[in-house]
Design an enzyme around this catalytic site. Structure first.
Site, PDB file in Angstrom:
ATOM      1  N   TYR A 199       0.829  -1.205   0.000  1.00  0.00           N
ATOM      2  CA  TYR A 199       0.000   0.000   0.000  1.00  0.00           C
ATOM      3  C   TYR A 199       0.871   1.266   0.000  1.00  0.00           C
ATOM      4  O   TYR A 199       0.623   2.206  -0.756  1.00  0.00           O
ATOM      5  CB  TYR A 199      -0.911  -0.010   1.219  1.00  0.00           C
ATOM      6  CG  TYR A 199      -1.931   1.110   1.260  1.00  0.00           C
ATOM      7  CD1 TYR A 199      -3.043   1.087   0.436  1.00  0.00           C
ATOM      8  CD2 TYR A 199      -1.774   2.177   2.143  1.00  0.00           C
ATOM      9  CE1 TYR A 199      -3.981   2.102   0.484  1.00  0.00           C
ATOM     10  CE2 TYR A 199      -2.711   3.194   2.196  1.00  0.00           C
ATOM     11  CZ  TYR A 199      -3.812   3.159   1.367  1.00  0.00           C
ATOM     12  OH  TYR A 199      -4.739   4.172   1.404  1.00  0.00           O
TER      13      TYR A 199
ATOM     14  N   LYS B 220       1.090   4.203  -2.963  1.00  0.00           N
ATOM     15  CA  LYS B 220       0.782   5.605  -2.702  1.00  0.00           C
ATOM     16  C   LYS B 220       1.991   6.511  -2.959  1.00  0.00           C
ATOM     17  O   LYS B 220       1.828   7.658  -3.390  1.00  0.00           O
ATOM     18  CB  LYS B 220       0.264   5.764  -1.273  1.00  0.00           C
ATOM     19  CG  LYS B 220      -1.074   5.070  -1.035  1.00  0.00           C
ATOM     20  CD  LYS B 220      -2.139   5.545  -2.013  1.00  0.00           C
ATOM     21  CE  LYS B 220      -3.499   4.963  -1.724  1.00  0.00           C
ATOM     22  NZ  LYS B 220      -4.555   5.471  -2.633  1.00  0.00           N
TER      23      LYS B 220
END
Length: 248
Positions: A155, A159
């Protein structure tokens, strides 16, 4: 500040932050295209909420990790509204595990939806925005894309990639009057964070100077500003909305 008669495409718009952005944009006068996965229960409800505010809205399902689906999504959006003024790359998922326990599938799924999906949507919508010689692209990054987080290597990487994609897009698109910016939320009270254990939530809250999680509306307000004319001279930037949790 208004978005009167602008058309906004919001990926992952059926719940949480995406829903809040859709409703905020509608309040400011925009018509809304909600993208979410096929069979989304929330997307039709958001469409109804937008229409109740007197704005046009539609739900177009698509798997944004697939190029053909994205091409169809943008084509159907243009067919329905004749233009796209604002793209919000909001869709995202998590598959949290420590690196040594993370499978290839855990990595690929998160990167494909969060980062590849944003790339595919940006690439396709730019073709239309460049002909318009105007447009706003707002992408949802995260505080963990700036600082990393244990158990979230996939994740966090996705990002961080959103931030680099945003900066590169900003440089390429600026000559055509298109801006690209990212928002890096901190911990926001959404369905995604609701699954955290209470002791974990309390631990994170202690790291936030303002002392509480943010609301989806906090992110929607930032997105509305970046999508507006008032932000016309802002591009390639990352706006942190995290209650002071990270101050780079």
């Amino acid at each position: 500040m208004n978005l009167l008669n602008r058309v906004a495409l919001i990926t992952g718009g059926g719940r949480g932050i995406g829903r809040a952005i859709a409703l905020k944009f509608a309040d400011l006068g925009a018509d809304i295209i909600i993208n979410d996965i096929a069979g989304s229960e929330g997307a039709p409800q958001v469409v109804a909420e937008v229409e109740a505010k007197g704005r046009k809205a539609t739900y177009i399902p698509a798997d944004i990790s697939k190029a053909d689906d994205v091409t169809a999504l943008i084509s159907k959006s243009i067919e329905a509204f004749e233009k796209i003024d604002i793209l919000v790359n909001n869709a995202g998922i998590t598959r949290d595990k420590l690196i040594v326990r993370m499978s290839d599938d855990d990595w690929d799924l998160v990167l494909n939806i969060n980062l590849k999906g944003a790339f595919l949507c940006t690439r396709e919508v730019l073709k239309h925005m460049m002909r318009q010689r105007s447009g706003r692209i707002v992408s949802l990054a995260s505080v963990v894309g700036l600082m990393g987080n244990g158990g979230q290597a996939n994740y966090s990487a996705s990002k961080a990639g959103i931030i680099a994609l945003t900066k590169s897009t900003a440089k390429e698109a600026a000559p055509r009057g298109i801006t690209a910016n990212a928002i890096a939320p901190g911990f926001i009270d959404t369905e995604m964070t609701s699954h955290l254990k209470e002791e974990v939530k309390q631990l994170y809250e202690k790291q936030i100077p303002l002392g509480h999680y943010g609301k989806p509306e906090d992110i929607a307000n930032a997105a509305a500003f970046l999508a507006s004319d008032e932000a016309g001279y802002i591009t390639g930037q990352v706006l942190s909305v995290n209650g002071g949790m990270l101050m780079p």
